[in-house]
Design a protein around this motif. Structure first.
Motif, short mmCIF file in Angstrom:
data_model
loop_
_atom_site.label_atom_id
_atom_site.label_comp_id
_atom_site.label_asym_id
_atom_site.label_seq_id
_atom_site.Cartn_x
_atom_site.Cartn_y
_atom_site.Cartn_z
N VAL A 25 56.21 34.56 35.38
CA VAL A 25 54.92 33.61 34.56
C VAL A 25 53.94 33.80 35.44
N GLY A 26 54.44 33.11 36.27
CA GLY A 26 53.72 32.94 37.74
C GLY A 26 52.24 34.02 37.90
N ALA A 27 53.11 35.49 37.60
CA ALA A 27 51.60 35.83 37.16
C ALA A 27 50.60 35.93 36.48
N GLY A 28 50.99 35.87 35.15
CA GLY A 28 49.99 35.19 34.40
C GLY A 28 49.55 33.77 33.95
N ILE A 29 49.93 33.40 34.95
CA ILE A 29 49.34 31.41 35.16
C ILE A 29 48.43 31.55 36.63
N GLY A 30 49.10 32.53 37.25
CA GLY A 30 48.27 32.99 38.69
C GLY A 30 46.64 33.77 38.09
N GLY A 31 46.66 34.30 37.27
CA GLY A 31 45.39 34.57 36.87
C GLY A 31 44.50 34.08 36.01
N LEU A 32 44.69 33.37 35.40
CA LEU A 32 44.50 31.50 34.84
C LEU A 32 43.78 30.75 35.88
N ILE A 33 44.42 30.46 36.55
CA ILE A 33 43.80 29.55 37.85
C ILE A 33 42.97 30.56 38.83
N GLY A 76 55.39 31.07 42.57
CA GLY A 76 54.89 31.02 44.11
C GLY A 76 54.73 33.22 43.97
N VAL A 77 55.03 33.17 44.45
CA VAL A 77 55.48 35.25 44.65
C VAL A 77 54.56 36.10 43.29
N GLY A 78 54.84 35.63 42.44
CA GLY A 78 53.39 36.06 40.99
C GLY A 78 52.80 35.35 41.40
N MET A 79 51.90 34.31 42.02
CA MET A 79 50.96 33.71 41.79
C MET A 79 50.20 34.29 42.92
N ALA A 80 50.53 34.64 44.52
CA ALA A 80 49.93 35.20 45.45
C ALA A 80 50.20 36.54 45.00
N SER A 81 50.84 37.35 44.04
CA SER A 81 50.22 38.69 43.70
C SER A 81 49.10 39.30 42.76
N MET A 82 48.87 38.13 41.62
CA MET A 82 47.77 38.03 41.20
C MET A 82 46.27 37.41 42.14
N THR A 83 46.60 36.94 43.36
CA THR A 83 45.65 36.03 43.85
C THR A 83 45.30 37.18 45.04
N SER A 84 46.28 37.94 46.18
CA SER A 84 45.90 38.23 47.04
C SER A 84 44.75 39.27 47.04
N PRO A 85 45.15 40.02 46.12
CA PRO A 85 44.17 41.41 45.84
C PRO A 85 42.83 40.89 45.67
N LEU A 86 42.58 39.84 45.31
CA LEU A 86 40.93 39.83 44.74
C LEU A 86 40.75 39.21 46.52
N ILE A 87 41.06 38.09 47.28
CA ILE A 87 40.61 38.53 48.30
C ILE A 87 39.93 39.39 49.12
N PHE A 88 40.96 40.23 49.52
CA PHE A 88 40.51 41.40 50.03
C PHE A 88 39.25 42.61 49.24
N LEU A 89 39.44 42.35 47.77
CA LEU A 89 38.33 43.41 47.12
C LEU A 89 37.11 42.65 47.02
N LYS A 90 36.78 41.17 47.21
CA LYS A 90 35.72 40.22 47.15
C LYS A 90 34.56 40.97 48.16
N PRO A 91 34.81 41.11 49.23
CA PRO A 91 33.61 42.54 49.98
C PRO A 91 32.67 43.22 49.24
N LEU A 92 34.09 44.17 48.97
CA LEU A 92 33.76 45.52 48.28
C LEU A 92 32.61 45.25 47.08
N LEU A 93 32.57 43.72 45.95
CA LEU A 93 32.17 43.30 45.10
C LEU A 93 30.20 43.70 45.21
N PRO A 94 29.96 43.72 44.15
CA PRO A 94 27.83 44.14 44.42
C PRO A 94 27.88 42.40 44.11
N GLU A 95 26.53 41.62 45.00
CA GLU A 95 26.05 40.64 45.00
C GLU A 95 26.08 40.00 43.49
N SER A 96 25.52 40.50 42.55
CA SER A 96 25.87 40.36 41.27
C SER A 96 26.80 39.69 40.14
#
Length: 99
Positions: A25-33, A76-96
């Motif tokens: 449930v937390g993974a689903g909610i985490g993506g929306l948040i 908390g585990v589900g939400m963190a598992s959806m969010t943590s990879p995004l923090i590490f991938l953000k520097p790899l995104l193009p500016e747009s």
């Protein structure tokens, strides 16, 4: 042994599985948040859920309290598992593509 040593096997299974159910449930909610409020607020909410779950489990006097605590920790585990990879991938995104 402690007071929880004589729990029925079904109660033990329920206690263990509630963290997994909460994580689903937390993974689903985490993506929306993440989409609506951003990564920082999502991680902060996941941390609060971890803390609430830990406190509930620490002060529990009955199996149902442990189950509630495990649900909070699972969320908390589900939400963190959806969010943590995004923090590490953000520097790899193009500016747009940055939000």
């Amino acid at each position: 042994m402690g007071s929880f040593s004589c729990l029925f096997i079904h109660t033990q299974e329920t206690i263990v599985s509630m963290a997994v159910a909460g994580a689903i449930v937390g993974a689903g909610i985490g993506g929306l948040i993440n989409d609506k409020y951003g990564r920082k607020k999502s991680i902060l909410l996941a941390d609060v859920l971890f803390a609430i779950g830990a406190v509930v489990m620490a002060v529990s006097v009955a199996p149902w309290m442990i189950i509630i605590g495990r649900i909070f920790v699972g969320l908390g585990v589900g939400m963190a598992s959806m969010t943590s990879p995004l923090i590490f991938l953000k520097p790899l995104l193009p500016e747009s593509e940055e939000h």
